[in-house]
Motif scaffolding. Sequence first.
Motif, PDB file in Angstrom:
ATOM      1  N   CYS A  24      13.943  52.189  29.268  1.00  9.20           N
ATOM      2  CA  CYS A  24      14.224  51.596  30.759  1.00  9.20           C
ATOM      3  C   CYS A  24      14.443  50.161  30.609  1.00  9.20           C
ATOM      4  CB  CYS A  24      12.926  52.309  31.618  1.00  9.20           C
ATOM      5  SG  CYS A  24      13.414  50.921  32.645  1.00  9.20           S
ATOM      6  N   CYS A  27      11.735  48.513  33.415  1.00  8.75           N
ATOM      7  CA  CYS A  27      10.284  48.118  32.616  1.00  8.75           C
ATOM      8  C   CYS A  27      10.739  48.199  31.382  1.00  8.75           C
ATOM      9  CB  CYS A  27       9.904  49.068  33.251  1.00  8.75           C
ATOM     10  SG  CYS A  27       9.611  51.117  32.797  1.00  8.75           S
ATOM     11  N   CYS A  47      14.673  56.538  35.138  1.00  8.94           N
ATOM     12  CA  CYS A  47      13.191  56.495  34.289  1.00  8.94           C
ATOM     13  C   CYS A  47      11.865  56.828  35.276  1.00  8.94           C
ATOM     14  CB  CYS A  47      13.168  54.518  34.524  1.00  8.94           C
ATOM     15  SG  CYS A  47      11.047  54.438  33.252  1.00  8.94           S
ATOM     16  N   PHE A  49       8.982  56.443  34.607  1.00  6.57           N
ATOM     17  CA  PHE A  49       7.938  55.065  34.637  1.00  6.57           C
ATOM     18  C   PHE A  49       7.744  54.694  35.801  1.00  6.57           C
ATOM     19  CE2 PHE A  49       7.079  55.642  30.524  1.00  6.57           C
ATOM     20  CZ  PHE A  49       6.091  55.846  30.356  1.00  6.57           C
ATOM     21  N   CYS A  50       9.071  54.413  36.337  1.00  9.65           N
ATOM     22  CA  CYS A  50       9.308  53.043  37.700  1.00  9.65           C
ATOM     23  C   CYS A  50       9.656  54.376  39.036  1.00  9.65           C
ATOM     24  CB  CYS A  50      10.810  53.146  37.551  1.00  9.65           C
ATOM     25  SG  CYS A  50      11.339  51.464  35.933  1.00  9.65           S
TER      26      CYS A  50
END
Length: 170
Positions: A24, A27, A47, A49-50
Amino acid sequence: MLEKALDPLVPYPGSTEVPWKSRCKKCEMVLDPGPTLHNIRGSQGGCGFCAERGIDPSKPGYLYLVVHDGHQALKWGIANLEQRLAQHLSQHWRLVARWNFDLTRDAWAFERQIKAWVRGQGIPKALAADQMKYRGHTETAYLSDMTLQLLSAYIESLTGRCPESPKPRG
Ligand SMILES: [Zn+2]
């Protein structure tokens, strides 16, 4: 992939259903297994996580330190929206200090270092997931294990600067 800010780390896996290992660009997390091209083309994409944290690491943000008198616990975290902090404050967390960053990605890196430092001392999480309406329980510690002064001092040495406001107290 590039439209979703993902850098492929390996050649196209040959199928839209096979995970594509990638990084990503926001991040800088390596996604392995990565998303499939099929998912990327879908509405969610990008992503995880984002998306999960609801933050954009490429935008300005801040690292914060809050305390909860009822739980006798402190919490650190990052955000790039005032709303995020307001969520915690509505749950009786009190702002102790915050450090602003041009890129939330930098705050994120510090957040991870803080977690490694605290947990490296054998200090457990103070709260369980169901005790936090707005999540973030993995970045908590009991005040009896970690004082605000000690953590503030650590963050100041880590970031090389004092918090914006308010000043740590107590
Ligand atoms: Zn990301």
